[in-house]
Design a protein around this motif. Sequence first.
Motif, PDB file in Angstrom:
ATOM      1  N   CYS A 103      24.673 -35.820 -31.720  1.00  0.00           N
ATOM      2  CA  CYS A 103      25.630 -35.222 -32.666  1.00  0.00           C
ATOM      3  C   CYS A 103      26.440 -34.121 -31.985  1.00  0.00           C
ATOM      4  O   CYS A 103      27.671 -34.046 -32.148  1.00  0.00           O
ATOM      5  CB  CYS A 103      24.895 -34.658 -33.878  1.00  0.00           C
ATOM      6  SG  CYS A 103      24.091 -35.894 -34.929  1.00  0.00           S
ATOM      7  N   SER A 124      20.504 -26.758 -26.633  1.00  0.00           N
ATOM      8  CA  SER A 124      20.967 -28.096 -27.028  1.00  0.00           C
ATOM      9  C   SER A 124      22.476 -28.215 -26.880  1.00  0.00           C
ATOM     10  O   SER A 124      22.992 -29.254 -26.439  1.00  0.00           O
ATOM     11  CB  SER A 124      20.557 -28.380 -28.480  1.00  0.00           C
ATOM     12  OG  SER A 124      19.164 -28.311 -28.640  1.00  0.00           O
ATOM     13  N   SER A 126      20.500 -22.544 -35.906  1.00  0.00           N
ATOM     14  CA  SER A 126      20.972 -23.917 -35.685  1.00  0.00           C
ATOM     15  C   SER A 126      20.077 -24.658 -34.698  1.00  0.00           C
ATOM     16  O   SER A 126      20.235 -24.539 -33.492  1.00  0.00           O
ATOM     17  CB  SER A 126      22.416 -23.903 -35.169  1.00  0.00           C
ATOM     18  OG  SER A 126      23.277 -23.289 -36.087  1.00  0.00           O
ATOM     19  N   THR A 128      14.522 -36.847 -34.734  1.00  0.00           N
ATOM     20  CA  THR A 128      15.078 -35.496 -34.840  1.00  0.00           C
ATOM     21  C   THR A 128      14.206 -34.471 -34.128  1.00  0.00           C
ATOM     22  O   THR A 128      14.702 -33.635 -33.371  1.00  0.00           O
ATOM     23  CB  THR A 128      15.253 -35.093 -36.313  1.00  0.00           C
ATOM     24  OG1 THR A 128      13.986 -35.190 -36.988  1.00  0.00           O
ATOM     25  CG2 THR A 128      16.247 -36.013 -37.007  1.00  0.00           C
ATOM     26  N   ASN A 129      12.898 -34.512 -34.342  1.00  0.00           N
ATOM     27  CA  ASN A 129      11.968 -33.616 -33.656  1.00  0.00           C
ATOM     28  C   ASN A 129      10.554 -34.156 -33.841  1.00  0.00           C
ATOM     29  O   ASN A 129      10.315 -35.038 -34.664  1.00  0.00           O
ATOM     30  CB  ASN A 129      12.090 -32.167 -34.166  1.00  0.00           C
ATOM     31  CG  ASN A 129      11.783 -32.049 -35.645  1.00  0.00           C
ATOM     32  OD1 ASN A 129      10.624 -32.040 -36.066  1.00  0.00           O
ATOM     33  ND2 ASN A 129      12.829 -31.969 -36.470  1.00  0.00           N
ATOM     34  N   LEU A 167      17.950 -31.415 -39.642  1.00  0.00           N
ATOM     35  CA  LEU A 167      18.300 -32.828 -39.635  1.00  0.00           C
ATOM     36  C   LEU A 167      17.097 -33.673 -40.062  1.00  0.00           C
ATOM     37  O   LEU A 167      17.244 -34.659 -40.795  1.00  0.00           O
ATOM     38  CB  LEU A 167      18.773 -33.237 -38.239  1.00  0.00           C
ATOM     39  CG  LEU A 167      19.554 -34.550 -38.107  1.00  0.00           C
ATOM     40  CD1 LEU A 167      20.791 -34.538 -38.990  1.00  0.00           C
ATOM     41  CD2 LEU A 167      19.946 -34.787 -36.656  1.00  0.00           C
ATOM     42  N   TRP A 224      19.880 -35.114 -32.449  1.00  0.00           N
ATOM     43  CA  TRP A 224      20.634 -33.869 -32.607  1.00  0.00           C
ATOM     44  C   TRP A 224      21.589 -33.664 -31.429  1.00  0.00           C
ATOM     45  O   TRP A 224      22.751 -33.274 -31.614  1.00  0.00           O
ATOM     46  CB  TRP A 224      19.668 -32.694 -32.720  1.00  0.00           C
ATOM     47  CG  TRP A 224      20.289 -31.328 -32.717  1.00  0.00           C
ATOM     48  CD1 TRP A 224      20.115 -30.352 -31.787  1.00  0.00           C
ATOM     49  CD2 TRP A 224      21.161 -30.756 -33.708  1.00  0.00           C
ATOM     50  NE1 TRP A 224      20.823 -29.223 -32.113  1.00  0.00           N
ATOM     51  CE2 TRP A 224      21.470 -29.441 -33.298  1.00  0.00           C
ATOM     52  CE3 TRP A 224      21.704 -31.238 -34.893  1.00  0.00           C
ATOM     53  CZ2 TRP A 224      22.297 -28.607 -34.027  1.00  0.00           C
ATOM     54  CZ3 TRP A 224      22.543 -30.388 -35.625  1.00  0.00           C
ATOM     55  CH2 TRP A 224      22.826 -29.099 -35.191  1.00  0.00           C
ATOM     56  N   HIS A 265      25.893 -27.612 -38.569  1.00  0.00           N
ATOM     57  CA  HIS A 265      24.531 -27.366 -39.039  1.00  0.00           C
ATOM     58  C   HIS A 265      24.537 -26.940 -40.504  1.00  0.00           C
ATOM     59  O   HIS A 265      23.684 -27.367 -41.296  1.00  0.00           O
ATOM     60  CB  HIS A 265      23.892 -26.287 -38.163  1.00  0.00           C
ATOM     61  CG  HIS A 265      22.418 -26.129 -38.341  1.00  0.00           C
ATOM     62  ND1 HIS A 265      21.867 -25.169 -39.160  1.00  0.00           N
ATOM     63  CD2 HIS A 265      21.373 -26.801 -37.811  1.00  0.00           C
ATOM     64  CE1 HIS A 265      20.549 -25.257 -39.111  1.00  0.00           C
ATOM     65  NE2 HIS A 265      20.219 -26.239 -38.311  1.00  0.00           N
ATOM     66  N   ASN A 306      17.423 -28.536 -34.478  1.00  0.00           N
ATOM     67  CA  ASN A 306      17.356 -29.917 -34.948  1.00  0.00           C
ATOM     68  C   ASN A 306      16.422 -30.100 -36.147  1.00  0.00           C
ATOM     69  O   ASN A 306      16.240 -31.216 -36.625  1.00  0.00           O
ATOM     70  CB  ASN A 306      16.888 -30.840 -33.822  1.00  0.00           C
ATOM     71  CG  ASN A 306      15.573 -30.385 -33.192  1.00  0.00           C
ATOM     72  OD1 ASN A 306      14.875 -29.519 -33.724  1.00  0.00           O
ATOM     73  ND2 ASN A 306      15.231 -30.965 -32.062  1.00  0.00           N
TER      74      ASN A 306
END
Length: 557
Positions: free
Chosen positions: A82, A53, A139, A177-178, A144, A79, A100, A141
């Motif tokens: 960000c 990411s 770290s 987010t996921n 979040l 994510w 994170h 996503n």
Amino acid sequence: MLYSSLVLKKIYQNIHKTILESVSIENSIIFAFIVFSFFGIFNHEMWRDELQSWLLARDSSSLIELFNNMQYEGHPGLWHICLYGLQHISHNPFIMQVFHLLISSLIVYLIVKYSPFSLFHRFLLTFSYFIFYEYTTISRNYNLGVLFIFLFCIVYSRYGAKKPILLATILALMGNTNIYALIVSSALSLVLIDHGIHQFKKKSYPWQIGASLTILILGWGISVLQIARPLIIKQHILEPLKLGAAEVQANPAFTDGIKQFLRAVTNIWVSYVPIPSSSGVEFWRSNILQTQDILLREVLVRGDKVILATIITMFASIFLIILCLRLLWRKPLVLGIYGFGTFSLITFSGLVFPGAVRHHGYLFILLIACLWIFESLSLKENFESNSKTSYKIIQQNQWRRKFLSIILSIQFLAGIHAYSVDSLYPFSMGKATAQFVQNSNLSHLKILGMDDRLTSVISGYLDKQLYYPEVDRFGSYWTGWGKNFDEQVFRQRTEMLIAQEPVGILMILTKPLNPSLFAESSIKVTEIKRLSQPSITPEESSYIIYLARNILNSNKK
């Protein structure tokens, strides 16, 4: 009269003292979490999925390019957006870890300050496996999504469904987010659906209902579009969907799908009781009941060998589901959220993507969210009601708290264990390899990385694009396409790259190079360093650094 005043004053002082002590303990829990988590991320070596990411965001010159680069991801983009902002501040991936940690610290602040659980339960939840380790030290996503889930719990617990637009906005952000947070978001949306139904029954049609529905559809639509992009690009994934119903049922994959769904039920145990099968470096992505070393006996089921441990885990998971349904029985809406969300997560794991422990963690987060809402609603009802709570309800509350104590205690021990092992063993050898290249003053050379999935870690830490011979390009992030290693193609492309570099290039491989590969050419390959050590990610436990140069070019020079 004087005596009564003294008694009241004493009671006030005791209450005041208790509140101050409670606040002090709460702040101590938050502070301890931040301190230990900072040392955790500082000692944690990021692996390829974490840095993927970051590399996508780092090497995108605009948000449009970032969106284009994410076509292979299968993840929503919140994510990544960000991280795109962070990479303008620094290209050191440690800034991602700090960001994170800030998210995780906010999650813990919400748990400690706003959750309806006892102080003991809040402490255990703070240092539970998923909150303390999986969604903080690593770290990704996922934390979040957890942040928005707990924000939803707070808003709904305080205001009910009286703020549908705010709730819809949180759900829309959660879904971006996921994929697992998207599924939980759809389950929590039952709150808004229930509110809308009640409004229609009253023949009341406030504009907030339409606005919240629009926000949800747009948010979920953006998420689904991004998740489905790899399926659209890789056409062969869609081929099974083109089969007729009869062909699908005749296909062995159909019956395999049923078995996979049944096995996915075991994810409940894996999520609620994340006890690893090993106390050492192999702990990650394992569970004690899913290890063949623990139970070697096998039983015969319709001609297929099934590990007895899997059957035991499945029954244990079913027991946990029934128990949770019973504990949430008094609140039909919360019961519906739990049932629908759990079933959807299990179905996705069974029929679409099996996933790992980090993915199954959302089953645990969903349970905590449902208990959070349940306890908040119960406290509000008890506070507003003048009648005494029945003995049956008190007994159910005690059982629910005992269950939570057991589950959170196990999660706490698993979290401390994972944190300790991560501190003792490297998570990946990629960081050590990159540090060796930097310390040896070799980072100025062009670097060939064999297998972009595993060597992309080097690109992340060196802030440098590598040459990936299997796809014949310079890059950083990996695309996820299947690639076959061909020694002849590898040799030809390596020779072409070396021909352009008189001083030679670095070659970083995860497996030893075939000594005879360049035997008949003018390429001289020298092994510089072999960094190999048992790591939590076994695929990234060994990197070999070679210096390759053309002898003829060196002689001319």
